[in-house]
Design a protein around this motif. Structure first.
Motif, PDB file in Angstrom:
ATOM      1  N   VAL A 134       0.861  -1.177   0.000  1.00 58.02           N
ATOM      2  CA  VAL A 134       0.000   0.000   0.000  1.00 58.02           C
ATOM      3  C   VAL A 134       0.901   1.232   0.000  1.00 58.02           C
ATOM      4  O   VAL A 134       1.722   1.400   0.898  1.00 58.02           O
ATOM      5  CB  VAL A 134      -0.925   0.021   1.231  1.00 58.02           C
ATOM      6  N   MET A 135       0.762   2.055  -1.017  1.00 60.65           N
ATOM      7  CA  MET A 135       1.563   3.267  -1.152  1.00 60.65           C
ATOM      8  C   MET A 135       3.056   2.948  -1.045  1.00 60.65           C
ATOM      9  O   MET A 135       3.849   3.669  -0.434  1.00 60.65           O
ATOM     10  CB  MET A 135       1.165   4.287  -0.088  1.00 60.65           C
ATOM     11  N   GLY A 136       3.458   1.831  -1.657  1.00 57.14           N
ATOM     12  CA  GLY A 136       4.860   1.457  -1.691  1.00 57.14           C
ATOM     13  C   GLY A 136       5.384   0.800  -0.421  1.00 57.14           C
ATOM     14  O   GLY A 136       6.574   0.510  -0.329  1.00 57.14           O
ATOM     15  N   GLN A 137       4.512   0.533   0.555  1.00 55.94           N
ATOM     16  CA  GLN A 137       4.930  -0.099   1.801  1.00 55.94           C
ATOM     17  C   GLN A 137       4.218  -1.431   1.978  1.00 55.94           C
ATOM     18  O   GLN A 137       3.138  -1.636   1.439  1.00 55.94           O
ATOM     19  CB  GLN A 137       4.585   0.791   3.009  1.00 55.94           C
ATOM     20  N   GLN A 138       4.859  -2.332   2.736  1.00 52.04           N
ATOM     21  CA  GLN A 138       4.143  -3.529   3.126  1.00 52.04           C
ATOM     22  C   GLN A 138       2.879  -3.115   3.867  1.00 52.04           C
ATOM     23  O   GLN A 138       2.892  -2.170   4.654  1.00 52.04           O
ATOM     24  CB  GLN A 138       5.007  -4.405   4.023  1.00 52.04           C
ATOM     25  N   ARG A 139       1.795  -3.838   3.607  1.00 53.72           N
ATOM     26  CA  ARG A 139       0.505  -3.405   4.109  1.00 53.72           C
ATOM     27  C   ARG A 139       0.495  -3.220   5.621  1.00 53.72           C
ATOM     28  O   ARG A 139      -0.013  -2.193   6.129  1.00 53.72           O
ATOM     29  CB  ARG A 139      -0.583  -4.403   3.696  1.00 53.72           C
ATOM     30  N   HIS A 140       1.026  -4.170   6.385  1.00 54.10           N
ATOM     31  CA  HIS A 140       0.952  -4.050   7.841  1.00 54.10           C
ATOM     32  C   HIS A 140       1.769  -2.865   8.346  1.00 54.10           C
ATOM     33  O   HIS A 140       1.378  -2.180   9.294  1.00 54.10           O
ATOM     34  CB  HIS A 140       1.372  -5.350   8.531  1.00 54.10           C
ATOM     35  N   LEU A 141       2.915  -2.576   7.699  1.00 58.05           N
ATOM     36  CA  LEU A 141       3.716  -1.431   8.119  1.00 58.05           C
ATOM     37  C   LEU A 141       3.013  -0.122   7.795  1.00 58.05           C
ATOM     38  O   LEU A 141       3.035   0.828   8.590  1.00 58.05           O
ATOM     39  CB  LEU A 141       5.089  -1.472   7.455  1.00 58.05           C
ATOM     40  N   TYR A 142       2.372  -0.067   6.621  1.00 55.71           N
ATOM     41  CA  TYR A 142       1.618   1.136   6.256  1.00 55.71           C
ATOM     42  C   TYR A 142       0.552   1.439   7.298  1.00 55.71           C
ATOM     43  O   TYR A 142       0.441   2.574   7.784  1.00 55.71           O
ATOM     44  CB  TYR A 142       0.974   0.942   4.879  1.00 55.71           C
ATOM     45  N   TYR A 143      -0.212   0.431   7.688  1.00 59.41           N
ATOM     46  CA  TYR A 143      -1.298   0.666   8.634  1.00 59.41           C
ATOM     47  C   TYR A 143      -0.783   0.891  10.051  1.00 59.41           C
ATOM     48  O   TYR A 143      -1.402   1.628  10.833  1.00 59.41           O
ATOM     49  CB  TYR A 143      -2.325  -0.456   8.567  1.00 59.41           C
ATOM     50  N   TYR A 145       1.914   2.631  10.762  1.00 61.10           N
ATOM     51  CA  TYR A 145       2.291   4.046  10.755  1.00 61.10           C
ATOM     52  C   TYR A 145       1.060   4.945  10.753  1.00 61.10           C
ATOM     53  O   TYR A 145       1.004   5.948  11.475  1.00 61.10           O
ATOM     54  CB  TYR A 145       3.170   4.354   9.542  1.00 61.10           C
ATOM     55  N   GLN A 146       0.080   4.613   9.938  1.00 51.57           N
ATOM     56  CA  GLN A 146      -1.118   5.447   9.864  1.00 51.57           C
ATOM     57  C   GLN A 146      -1.874   5.461  11.193  1.00 51.57           C
ATOM     58  O   GLN A 146      -2.298   6.520  11.675  1.00 51.57           O
ATOM     59  CB  GLN A 146      -2.031   4.952   8.741  1.00 51.57           C
ATOM     60  N   LEU A 147      -2.063   4.294  11.783  1.00 51.01           N
ATOM     61  CA  LEU A 147      -2.792   4.230  13.045  1.00 51.01           C
ATOM     62  C   LEU A 147      -2.012   4.909  14.166  1.00 51.01           C
ATOM     63  O   LEU A 147      -2.605   5.565  15.033  1.00 51.01           O
ATOM     64  CB  LEU A 147      -3.095   2.780  13.405  1.00 51.01           C
ATOM     65  N   GLU A 211       0.228  11.285   7.069  1.00 51.39           N
ATOM     66  CA  GLU A 211       1.407  10.907   6.294  1.00 51.39           C
ATOM     67  C   GLU A 211       2.338  10.025   7.108  1.00 51.39           C
ATOM     68  O   GLU A 211       3.435   9.696   6.663  1.00 51.39           O
ATOM     69  CB  GLU A 211       2.141  12.164   5.831  1.00 51.39           C
ATOM     70  N   GLY A 212       1.933   9.667   8.313  1.00 48.94           N
ATOM     71  CA  GLY A 212       2.740   8.764   9.116  1.00 48.94           C
ATOM     72  C   GLY A 212       3.679   9.503  10.052  1.00 48.94           C
ATOM     73  O   GLY A 212       3.683  10.725  10.141  1.00 48.94           O
ATOM     74  N   LEU A 213       4.528   8.756  10.753  1.00 52.07           N
ATOM     75  CA  LEU A 213       5.438   9.307  11.737  1.00 52.07           C
ATOM     76  C   LEU A 213       6.842   9.366  11.186  1.00 52.07           C
ATOM     77  O   LEU A 213       7.216   8.614  10.291  1.00 52.07           O
ATOM     78  CB  LEU A 213       5.441   8.430  12.999  1.00 52.07           C
ATOM     79  N   SER A 214       7.648  10.257  11.760  1.00 52.15           N
ATOM     80  CA  SER A 214       9.054  10.317  11.372  1.00 52.15           C
ATOM     81  C   SER A 214       9.910   9.385  12.208  1.00 52.15           C
ATOM     82  O   SER A 214      11.051   9.112  11.878  1.00 52.15           O
ATOM     83  CB  SER A 214       9.580  11.753  11.504  1.00 52.15           C
ATOM     84  N   GLY A 215       9.363   8.892  13.321  1.00 55.51           N
ATOM     85  CA  GLY A 215      10.098   7.956  14.155  1.00 55.51           C
ATOM     86  C   GLY A 215      10.001   6.539  13.627  1.00 55.51           C
ATOM     87  O   GLY A 215       9.296   6.250  12.660  1.00 55.51           O
ATOM     88  N   ILE A 216      10.730   5.633  14.267  1.00 56.74           N
ATOM     89  CA  ILE A 216      10.751   4.237  13.828  1.00 56.74           C
ATOM     90  C   ILE A 216       9.930   3.398  14.783  1.00 56.74           C
ATOM     91  O   ILE A 216      10.126   3.454  15.994  1.00 56.74           O
ATOM     92  CB  ILE A 216      12.196   3.703  13.767  1.00 56.74           C
ATOM     93  N   LEU A 217       8.996   2.632  14.253  1.00 58.16           N
ATOM     94  CA  LEU A 217       8.217   1.704  15.073  1.00 58.16           C
ATOM     95  C   LEU A 217       9.013   0.417  15.181  1.00 58.16           C
ATOM     96  O   LEU A 217       8.965  -0.460  14.332  1.00 58.16           O
ATOM     97  CB  LEU A 217       6.856   1.458  14.436  1.00 58.16           C
ATOM     98  N   SER A 218       9.763   0.287  16.264  1.00 58.77           N
ATOM     99  CA  SER A 218      10.789  -0.756  16.312  1.00 58.77           C
ATOM    100  C   SER A 218      10.319  -2.060  16.922  1.00 58.77           C
ATOM    101  O   SER A 218      10.982  -3.080  16.782  1.00 58.77           O
ATOM    102  CB  SER A 218      11.991  -0.261  17.125  1.00 58.77           C
TER     103      SER A 218
END
Length: 222
Positions: A134-143, A145-147, A211-218
């Motif tokens: 989704v939008m160039g990202q793996q679906r779970h990572l995209y969601y 970041y969005q959530l 547009e998501g976060l600038s941090g890393i969801l680690s």
């Protein structure tokens, strides 16, 4: 029970329609969310303030009574849209519970707050099986970041502080701050077009796509 940010004078319990006095207020029921994701972050004290930054757990929880993302015509979008275009340019119904004191695994004092979405979003963030991008990202990572972005932004009002998106981390647990998510009130019609067009009605929220976060969801931390 901890109620979300909804004016109490809007609530009318099921079976009490004859007591409404013709006000037309919609009935309410309590919904029990399911755990989903937990994002850990910290408050951002104002510059020059003596306030101490505090740890915050933002719980992303889910229930089917929360509407799916809505298009400009206030229609719920299908799965195919979510798997191809994501939530860009959509309205995302959500609600925020009351912030409350809790402790982390080491005993440090923290704040927990729940943000509720439709399961179609949370389950996509949880499901890391191979699937569409989704939008160039793996679906779970995209969601994820969005959530995270939507939940942190809307939780700030309850926490009464800005939250640090750059410090946001996804934890390896489904819920923090209690044994189970607190119940939320659900009022029939609260996410209807009529309600959204009435500026006097306040309660459950819409949020625009982020547009998501600038941090890393680690996926680390406690």
């Amino acid at each position: 029970l901890e109620l979300s940010k909804m004016a109490l004078d809007q609530l009318l319990m099921p079976g009490m329609s004859g007591m409404s006095g013709g006000s037309g207020r919609p009935p309410v029921q309590m919904m029990q969310p399911r755990p989903g994701l937990v994002f850990k972050t910290r408050t951002l004290p104002p510059k020059g303030s003596s306030e101490v930054s505090r740890k915050v757990f933002v719980n992303v929880v889910m229930h089917e009574l929360v509407k799916r993302p809505l298009n400009a015509s206030m229609e719920e979008v299908p799965d195919a849209h979510l798997d191809s275009a994501g939530i860009s340019n959509l309205r995302v119904p959500l609600d925020v519970g009351e912030a409350r004191e809790c402790s982390d695994n080491s005993g440090e004092k923290a704040i927990a707050v729940d943000v509720i979405f439709n399961p179609c979003l949370v389950e996509r963030a949880l499901n890391d099986a191979p699937g569409p991008t989704v939008m160039g990202q793996q679906r779970h990572l995209y969601y994820q970041y969005q959530l995270a972005a939507l939940a942190l932004k809307n939780a700030e009002g309850e926490v009464k502080a800005r939250l640090d998106g750059t410090a946001c981390k996804l934890l390896k647990t489904g819920y923090k701050g209690g044994a189970a998510p607190a119940m939320f009130p659900w009022v029939d019609g609260m996410w209807s077009k009529e309600h959204s067009d009435d500026p006097k009605k306040k309660g459950k929220k819409y949020a625009g796509a982020s547009e998501g976060l600038s941090g890393i969801l680690s996926g680390v931390g406690s």
